[in-house]
Design an enzyme around this catalytic site. Structure first.
Site, mmCIF file in Angstrom:
data_model
loop_
_atom_site.group_PDB
_atom_site.id
_atom_site.type_symbol
_atom_site.label_atom_id
_atom_site.label_comp_id
_atom_site.label_asym_id
_atom_site.label_seq_id
_atom_site.Cartn_x
_atom_site.Cartn_y
_atom_site.Cartn_z
ATOM 1 N N LYS A 91 0.865 -1.192 0.000
ATOM 2 C CA LYS A 91 0.000 0.000 0.000
ATOM 3 C C LYS A 91 0.888 1.225 0.000
ATOM 4 O O LYS A 91 2.020 1.171 0.474
ATOM 5 C CB LYS A 91 -0.870 0.022 1.263
ATOM 6 N N ASP A 135 -6.932 4.054 -4.596
ATOM 7 C CA ASP A 135 -7.590 3.877 -3.296
ATOM 8 C C ASP A 135 -8.264 5.222 -3.038
ATOM 9 O O ASP A 135 -8.503 5.993 -3.996
ATOM 10 C CB ASP A 135 -6.563 3.506 -2.212
HETATM 11 N N1 GLU Z 1 -7.273 -0.037 -3.012
HETATM 12 C C1 GLU Z 1 -7.994 -1.204 -3.379
HETATM 13 C C2 GLU Z 1 -8.043 -2.150 -2.201
HETATM 14 O O1 GLU Z 1 -8.104 -1.704 -1.066
HETATM 15 C C3 GLU Z 1 -7.516 -1.832 -4.678
HETATM 16 C C4 GLU Z 1 -6.076 -2.214 -4.745
HETATM 17 C C5 GLU Z 1 -5.609 -2.689 -6.126
HETATM 18 O O2 GLU Z 1 -6.396 -2.773 -7.058
HETATM 19 O O3 GLU Z 1 -4.415 -2.986 -6.204
HETATM 20 O O4 GLU Z 1 -8.074 -3.336 -2.328
#
Ligand code: GLU
Length: 447
Positions: free
Chosen positions: A124, A164
């Protein structure tokens, strides 16, 4: 292992990292029993290794605003766990972003990604940059400055970021454009959530919300219920709530509330297609005001300042905005107003005491790492299409998304079914995700 002992050590080592400690505590409580049945996990110190990220990059991001003034923000990428594949997870741009927030999200992502059945590790990233009130040019300049540092830490087989909170299709475009220029990789770029003409997957923008509704459909069916005809509430009005509203309406549910930091918008007759389209306009405006919906659709949508979606009577609530957005008092108010189920679409959307209370007061509850996994799963499908230099049809992507959500639901049932036949989805999701990552770590030795 003893959860309390590990938590005490972590608290001493990372004081004040509340979101991170909360996320770890929830997982450790769920897995303690199973973990202790596997002495090989304890011998390899799997838990102690799994709760710390592999590495964290921190960097300064300096950019120039529209008045010509120089601004400085902090940027981060938390590479949490790569045991089952390249680090994968979104970027969050929000004024409250801290290492603790990104560590909680990266930790959650590791188990969520394991649940998707696809080979993706957990990561992240993000910045304390606040998109609210920024012009499109400012967003572009910030994204470019952010990527000037981030590009050294990522790669298609190494670490694949996505969106996100605060990062949608527009931001991914600016970020990926800069990555292509710096890395001289023009095939697919390195991010997911890309535009449809340059490597993006059909249905990725909708996927988190669609997947959540597919999951809810399965969990409701297991207790003899259906989404059709149910009054539901969402929170926020961003990308996730937008996709969820679209699919909920298609499946016959009535979306009667959305919200923003300014308050709640009640829609007694249910959200309509033009209102769902207007959610995109509201997000692109960077005003972060749900009142705009009531201004645009007077008579259909009623705004109340300072209230959350959870004050509106519904059958099912879907937190879809931010962590810890649903408190114990909110859960009690939902129950008083007849609500019977809560499906988290936001990551860690409910506070721990609210979850505990709901689980003991007749709610059907399922956690974000299972419910919202359709988003990252479709990112995984985007990576596959990119690697194959192909792009699948909407029907193909949707079918795979359906299969993946069914597989996630099945894993939750396998590991979460209780003696009385009910399913503890928190336990199920945590144990299923943990077992996969733990076995991979064990097989790869002490590294
Ligand atoms: N931010 C999204 C999540 O919390 C998607 C992450 C992504 O597609 O890599 O899963």
């Amino acid at each position: 292992m003893k959860t309390s002992e590990i938590m005490a050590k972590l608290q001493a080592k990372h004081p004040g990292e509340n979101e991170y400690l909360q996320a770890v505590q929830e997982v450790l409580e769920s897995i303690e029993e199973v973990y202790n049945q596997h002495p090989e996990f304890e011998k390899a110190r799997i838990v102690e290794r799994m709760v710390e990220p592999d590495r964290i990059y921190t960097f300064r991001v300096t950019w120039v605003d529209d008045r010509g003034e120089i601004q400085t923000n902090l940027g981060y990428r938390v590479q949490f766990n790569s045991a089952i594949g390249p680090y994968k997870g979104g970027l969050r741009f929000h004024r409250a972003v801290t290492p603790s927030m990104l560590k909680f999200l990266g930790f959650e992502q590791t188990f969520k990604n394991a649940l998707t059945t696809l080979p993706m590790g957990g990561g992240k990233g993000g910045s304390d940059f606040d998109p609210v009130g920024k012009s499109d040019d400012e967003i572009m300049r910030f994204c470019q400055a952010f990527m000037l540092e981030l590009w050294r830490c990522i790669g298609p087989d190494e670490d694949v970021p996505a969106g996100d909170v605060g990062v949608g299709g527009r931001e991914i475009g600016y970020l990926d454009g800069m990555y292509r220029k710096l890395a001289r990789q023009y095939n697919t770029g390195v991010l997911t959530g890309k535009g449809m003409t340059w490597g993006g997957s059909i249905l990725r923008p909708e996927a988190t919300g669609y997947g959540a509704m597919y999951f809810a459909h399965l969990a409701l069916a297991k207790v003899g219920k259906d989404l059709s005809g149910q009054r539901i509430s969402l929170s926020g009005f961003g990308n996730v709530a937008w996709g969820a509203a679209k699919k909920a309406v298609q499946l016959g549910a009535k979306v009667v509330a959305i919200s923003g930091p300014d308050g709640v918008c009640e829609i007694p007759d249910g959200i309509t297609e033009d209102m769902i389209d207007y959610m995109l306009v509201m997000r692109a405006s960077n005003r972060n005001r749900v009142e705009d919906m009531a201004d645009k659709f007077p008579g259909k949508a009623k705004f109340t300042a300072g209230k959350k979606s959870w004050s509106v009577p519904v059958d099912i609530a879907f937190p879809s905005a931010f962590q810890n957005e649903l408190s114990l008092e909110d859960a009690q108010e939902l129950k008083k107003n007849g609500c019977q189920a809560v499906f988290e679409i936001s990551n860690m959307g409910c506070q721990p005491d609210a979850i505990h209370w709901m689980q003991h007061n007749g709610f059907l509850f399922a956690p974000g790492k299972a419910v919202n996994a359709g988003g990252v799963a479709t990112s995984g499908l985007e990576m596959t299409q990119n690697a194959e230099h192909l792009s699948w049809t909407a029907a193909e992507v949707d079918e795979r998304l359906h299969h993946i959500m069914a597989a996630i639901h099945e894993q939750c049932v396998k590991y979460g079914t209780q003696a009385d036949g009910t399913v503890d989805y928190v336990k199920g999701a945590n144990i299923a995700g943990f077992m996969k990552v733990a076995h991979a770590m064990l097989e790869q030795g002490t590294i």
